[in-house]
Enzyme design. Structure first.
Site, PDB file in Angstrom:
ATOM      1  N   ASP A  62     -42.020 -19.277  79.473  1.00 52.18           N
ATOM      2  CA  ASP A  62     -40.857 -19.070  78.462  1.00 52.18           C
ATOM      3  C   ASP A  62     -40.373 -20.590  79.172  1.00 52.18           C
ATOM      4  OD1 ASP A  62     -39.001 -17.876  77.483  1.00 52.18           O
ATOM      5  OD2 ASP A  62     -37.798 -16.228  78.430  1.00 52.18           O
ATOM      6  N   ARG A  73     -46.366  -2.283  81.525  1.00 52.92           N
ATOM      7  CA  ARG A  73     -47.403  -3.430  81.407  1.00 52.92           C
ATOM      8  C   ARG A  73     -48.362  -2.284  81.297  1.00 52.92           C
ATOM      9  NH1 ARG A  73     -45.484  -7.356  84.964  1.00 52.92           N
ATOM     10  NH2 ARG A  73     -43.652  -6.833  86.580  1.00 52.92           N
ATOM     11  N   GLU A  76     -51.236 -17.380  83.832  1.00 54.03           N
ATOM     12  CA  GLU A  76     -50.128 -17.249  83.774  1.00 54.03           C
ATOM     13  C   GLU A  76     -49.761 -15.559  82.647  1.00 54.03           C
ATOM     14  OE1 GLU A  76     -46.743 -16.187  84.792  1.00 54.03           O
ATOM     15  OE2 GLU A  76     -45.812 -18.244  84.754  1.00 54.03           O
ATOM     16  N   ASP A  77     -48.654 -14.910  82.647  1.00 50.08           N
ATOM     17  CA  ASP A  77     -48.953 -13.971  81.182  1.00 50.08           C
ATOM     18  C   ASP A  77     -48.007 -15.122  80.447  1.00 50.08           C
ATOM     19  OD1 ASP A  77     -46.380 -13.614  83.313  1.00 50.08           O
ATOM     20  OD2 ASP A  77     -45.854 -11.642  82.685  1.00 50.08           O
TER      21      ASP A  77
HETATM   22  P1  IMP Z   1     -39.961 -18.836  83.234  1.00 50.05           P
HETATM   23  O1  IMP Z   1     -39.579 -19.157  84.408  1.00 50.05           O
HETATM   24  O2  IMP Z   1     -38.848 -18.403  82.247  1.00 50.05           O
HETATM   25  O3  IMP Z   1     -41.693 -19.753  82.417  1.00 50.05           O
HETATM   26  O4  IMP Z   1     -40.345 -17.205  83.457  1.00 50.05           O
HETATM   27  C1  IMP Z   1     -41.443 -16.783  83.017  1.00 50.05           C
HETATM   28  C2  IMP Z   1     -41.802 -15.370  83.088  1.00 50.05           C
HETATM   29  O5  IMP Z   1     -40.798 -14.935  83.176  1.00 50.05           O
HETATM   30  C3  IMP Z   1     -43.143 -14.604  83.100  1.00 50.05           C
HETATM   31  O6  IMP Z   1     -44.058 -14.545  84.103  1.00 50.05           O
HETATM   32  C4  IMP Z   1     -42.577 -13.004  82.997  1.00 50.05           C
HETATM   33  O7  IMP Z   1     -43.039 -12.642  83.741  1.00 50.05           O
HETATM   34  C5  IMP Z   1     -41.436 -13.304  82.095  1.00 50.05           C
HETATM   35  N1  IMP Z   1     -41.361 -13.390  80.999  1.00 50.05           N
HETATM   36  C6  IMP Z   1     -40.851 -14.622  79.896  1.00 50.05           C
HETATM   37  N2  IMP Z   1     -41.038 -14.111  78.703  1.00 50.05           N
HETATM   38  C7  IMP Z   1     -41.104 -12.676  78.836  1.00 50.05           C
HETATM   39  C8  IMP Z   1     -41.001 -12.066  77.450  1.00 50.05           C
HETATM   40  O8  IMP Z   1     -41.210 -11.940  76.783  1.00 50.05           O
HETATM   41  N3  IMP Z   1     -41.180 -10.669  78.066  1.00 50.05           N
HETATM   42  C9  IMP Z   1     -41.678 -10.450  79.572  1.00 50.05           C
HETATM   43  N4  IMP Z   1     -41.529 -11.049  80.783  1.00 50.05           N
HETATM   44  C10 IMP Z   1     -41.167 -12.680  79.993  1.00 50.05           C
HETATM   45 MG    MG Z   2     -41.679 -10.091  84.868  1.00 50.81          MG
END
Ligand code: IMP
Ligand code: MG
Length: 198
Positions: free
Chosen positions: A127, A189, A123-124
């Protein structure tokens, strides 16, 4: 020597010793460069070494979560010195339109069989952790030998992540980050460093 400075908030390619604004940023202001290209390469190399040593001789399937992981994954697998296979997942959240509901649907399901394999989900950035938690539930139901998460960045704000990431590149600041696969409205990206936008 003092760095030449441009209009406030503009990101200049000082890393390559020029004062030309980075044309990839669509004129957007950058607060700061959080990880340089060199820092990313060094850490991805270290993660590759760590992952190489962490797995026994069984089959390893590296599963990249698209789109955000595509650059990280392609660099990472080239730093892993053992046999492996690569596949991807495309997930889509649905439900509430403004807040991630945590409901996840697979738009692309890996063609590769998961049963009995070591699965490393790449995963990138983590959050809230909602997407990842739901995905891990889906993947676990397919009886892999093991199931672990490798995240390039972790904001450590996740309140809903039921599965801790085993491999983490950096503990990221709680700012909106772009570059190295991370987007803002599908832009940025391809930026080779990670920056925080104003
Ligand atoms: P989560 O389900 O809230 O953990 O969301 C994770 C996803 O939200 C990541 O795979 C990203 O695609 C996007 N995301 C969360 N934080 C960032 C950020 O700081 N920059 C860009 N994309 C983010
Ligand atoms: Mg995104």
């Amino acid at each position: 020597m003092r760095q030449p400075r441009g209009p406030a908030g503009r990101c200049y390619l000082s890393l390559v010793n020029t004062t030309v604004p980075d044309p990839r940023l669509l004129g957007r202001a950058v607060r700061r460069i959080v990880y340089t290209k060199e820092q990313l390469a060094q850490r991805v190399h270290e993660l590759g070494v760590e992952i190489t040593g962490a797995y026994p001789d069984d089959e390893l399937l590296v599963l990249g979560l698209l789109k955000g992981s595509f650059i990280f994954l392609s660099d990472l697998v080239r730093e892993i010195g053992r046999p492996l296979q690569v596949d991807f997942l495309v997930a889509s959240s649905y439900g509430d339109s403004t807040v991630s509901s945590g409901n996840v649907r697979l738009l692309y399901d890996p063609e590769t069989e998961l049963e009995g394999k070591h699965i490393l989900l790449v995963e990138d950035i983590v959050d809230t952790g909602r997407t990842l938690s739901r995905l891990m539930d889906l993947l676990r139901a397919r009886n892999p030998h093991s199931l672990e998460i490798c995240a390039l960045l972790h904001k450590h704000v996740a309140t809903e992540l039921r599965y801790p990431a085993r491999f983490i590149g950096f503990d990221a600041p709680n700012e909106f980050l772009v570059g190295y696969g991370l987007d803002h409205a599908e832009n940025f990206r391809h930026i080779p460093y990670i920056a925080s936008l104003q």
